[in-house]
Enzyme design. Structure first.
Site, PDB file in Angstrom:
ATOM      1  N   GLU A 160       0.877  -1.178   0.000  1.00  0.00           N
ATOM      2  CA  GLU A 160       0.000   0.000   0.000  1.00  0.00           C
ATOM      3  C   GLU A 160       0.904   1.214   0.000  1.00  0.00           C
ATOM      4  O   GLU A 160       1.575   1.484   0.984  1.00  0.00           O
ATOM      5  CB  GLU A 160      -0.927  -0.042   1.219  1.00  0.00           C
ATOM      6  CG  GLU A 160      -2.141   0.865   1.089  1.00  0.00           C
ATOM      7  CD  GLU A 160      -1.898   2.252   1.626  1.00  0.00           C
ATOM      8  OE1 GLU A 160      -1.416   3.104   0.845  1.00  0.00           O
ATOM      9  OE2 GLU A 160      -2.190   2.476   2.809  1.00  0.00           O
ATOM     10  N   CYS A 202      -2.459   8.697   3.260  1.00  0.00           N
ATOM     11  CA  CYS A 202      -2.363   8.247   1.873  1.00  0.00           C
ATOM     12  C   CYS A 202      -3.669   8.468   1.114  1.00  0.00           C
ATOM     13  O   CYS A 202      -3.666   8.604  -0.104  1.00  0.00           O
ATOM     14  CB  CYS A 202      -1.963   6.779   1.828  1.00  0.00           C
ATOM     15  SG  CYS A 202      -2.927   5.711   2.903  1.00  0.00           S
TER      16      CYS A 202
END
Length: 480
Positions: free
Chosen positions: A253, A287
């Site tokens: 990720e 993020c």
């Protein structure tokens, strides 16, 4: 929630967690933990080295021989014990995130709660996940992949640990965790919870050290079958390259540059605060932060006025104060990165609508930045393409719905996106054309059973719920 007070003493951490016990580090490198609100040293941590890491891997390998054969019921009990142990320390986990990382308490507590809830959510997903399928004389079983290395980032420590650990244990894997060394105090609180949960020895181990030392050993060691990593694209690419040598399975990720499309039918009084919340999530150190706001040219002036008005609610200050919306950056390095990006935006011709360079007045001692909104941004500008990881929003104008979708997808990232509008059918149609792993409509929301992960450079694989558990499983077919 009552105000969290700062520590006056310097804490010392000299141990790693291996084979069910706190053991003295073989490594000798000592690192200072700096409080981001005032740049003061609050802890000193002795970092793990390769030998510490190998000991942890060996413990996990021994434990896997037994744990890999456990039943759903046995794993469920472990997940529930972890949930109980971490729930009992939610105040301590939150206080550590506020103190060490500078996370604002209005965000820190929910994010810690999400990490704690991950154990319950994985237990639920495990019960609903069929691990055996048969037809004719064929039986397919989903088997734990083996020892898993879990490498987590510094911006949401408990969430990342909870998500990855819960999924790995639900699958029957044993683990070696490498939380960020910048999160050492938060990790110590969690490790106390882990110890109190009394897992079988060696099932969960933790070594706190540098990525180029501990992380590299996890990636290259042939006894580690799987790496689950949250962090930067550059490190993710290195993990893929180096892990190929031993055929590592990977979940990565790696961040994003998420678009928020404000449609021409949006109600601005609701849409603008929603867009700003998504942009400045976790002080911009997220993020999923919606750092590109796409606005129809016909409504641009009204949006600019609305942003100026709404920004009054996004106060900078002490992260322990429940009224604070934006805290400091996590480190001096991150502060300097955000400042350089703001300067780059100005150099490339973007206009500062709110904020700009430097510290907010009265917050010169720590790593605080001014929440900044740029207008007159072109999507090919550096600030519109690179992940800044700070409270910086780019407003980009568009002419048509098709152009908005094109701009939204004109990015190497594809983690998250959002659509703001009053017509649900239209919003869903636009959302379905955004190349991102998740897209929300009108508000930042979450579903802990929905997959989390990205397209393109935002990563490989998915986390959360059954998708997260499946990432730690391999199918095996037996044919009679």
């Amino acid at each position: 929630m009552e105000t969290i007070t700062k520590k006056d003493t310097i804490e010392t951490i000299k141990t790693q967690y291996v084979d069910g016990a706190f053991v003295e580090s073989h490594g000798r490198e000592v690192m200072d933990i700096i409080r981001p609100t005032d740049s003061q040293v609050i802890a000193r941590v002795t970092l793990a080295d390769e030998e510490d890491t190998r000991h942890a891997i060996a413990a996990a390998k021994r434990a896997f021989a037994t744990f890999g054969r456990t039943t759903k019921e046995e794993r469920s009990k472990i997940l529930l014990r972890l949930h109980e142990a971490t729930s009992a320390r939610i105040d301590d986990l939150t206080a550590a995130m506020v103190e060490e990382y500078g996370g604002v308490v209005q965000f820190a507590r929910p994010i810690v709660q999400s990490g704690i809830n991950a154990f319950l959510e994985s237990e639920k997903a495990l019960q609903e996940l069929p691990l055996v399928r048969s037809w004719g004389k064929t039986t397919v079983t989903l088997e734990p992949v083996g020892v898993a290395g879990l490498i987590t980032a510094w911006n949401a420590n408990m969430l990342f640990i909870g998500l990855k650990l819960a999924s790995a244990l639900a699958a029957g894997c044993t683990v070696v965790m490498k939380p960020s060394e910048l999160s050492s105090l938060q990790t110590q609180v969690f490790l106390k919870c882990l110890h109190e949960a009394e897992l079988p020895k060696g099932v969960c181990n933790a070594v706190i050290g540098r990525g180029d030392v501990v992380g590299s050993e996890l990636v290259r060691n042939p006894d580690v079958a799987k790496i689950s990593f949250t962090g930067s694209v550059a490190v993710g690419q290195k993990i893929m390259r180096d892990g190929a040598e031993t055929m590592k399975r990977v979940t990565l990720e790696l961040g994003g540059k998420s678009p928020t499309i404000l449609l021409d039918d949006a109600a601005l009084e609701a849409a603008i605060p929603s867009a700003l919340i998504m942009a400045f999530l976790n002080s911009g150190q997220a993020c999923a932060a919606g750092t590109r706001l796409l606005v129809p040219k016909s409504r641009l002036d009204a949006v600019k006025r609305g942003i100026r008005d709404a920004m009054r609610a996004f106060t900078v200050g002490d992260p322990a104060d429940p009224k604070t919306a934006i805290g400091p950056m996590a480190s001096q390095k991150q502060y300097e990165r955000v400042q350089s990006c703001i300067r780059k935006g100005i150099e490339e011709g973007a206009e500062v609508l709110v904020g700009g360079e430097g510290h907010p007045e009265g917050f010169e001692a720590g790593y605080f930045v001014k929440p900044t909104v740029f207008v007159n941004v072109k999507n090919d500008m550096t600030i519109a393409q690179e992940e800044i990881f700070g409270p910086v929003l780019c407003v980009i104008a568009y002419d048509s719905e098709d152009e908005a979708i094109r701009i939204a997808n004109d990015s190497k990232y594809g983690l998250h996106g959002a659509v703001l509008g009053t017509d649900p059918k239209r919003a869903r149609r636009v959302a379905s054309q955004i190349r991102s792993g998740r897209v929300v409509i009108n508000n930042m929301t979450d579903d802990p059973q929905a997959p989390w992960g990205g397209f393109k450079y935002s990563g490989v694989g998915r986390e959360y719920g059954r998708y997260g558990i499946e990432a730690f499983l391999e199918p095996r077919a037996i044919l009679e």
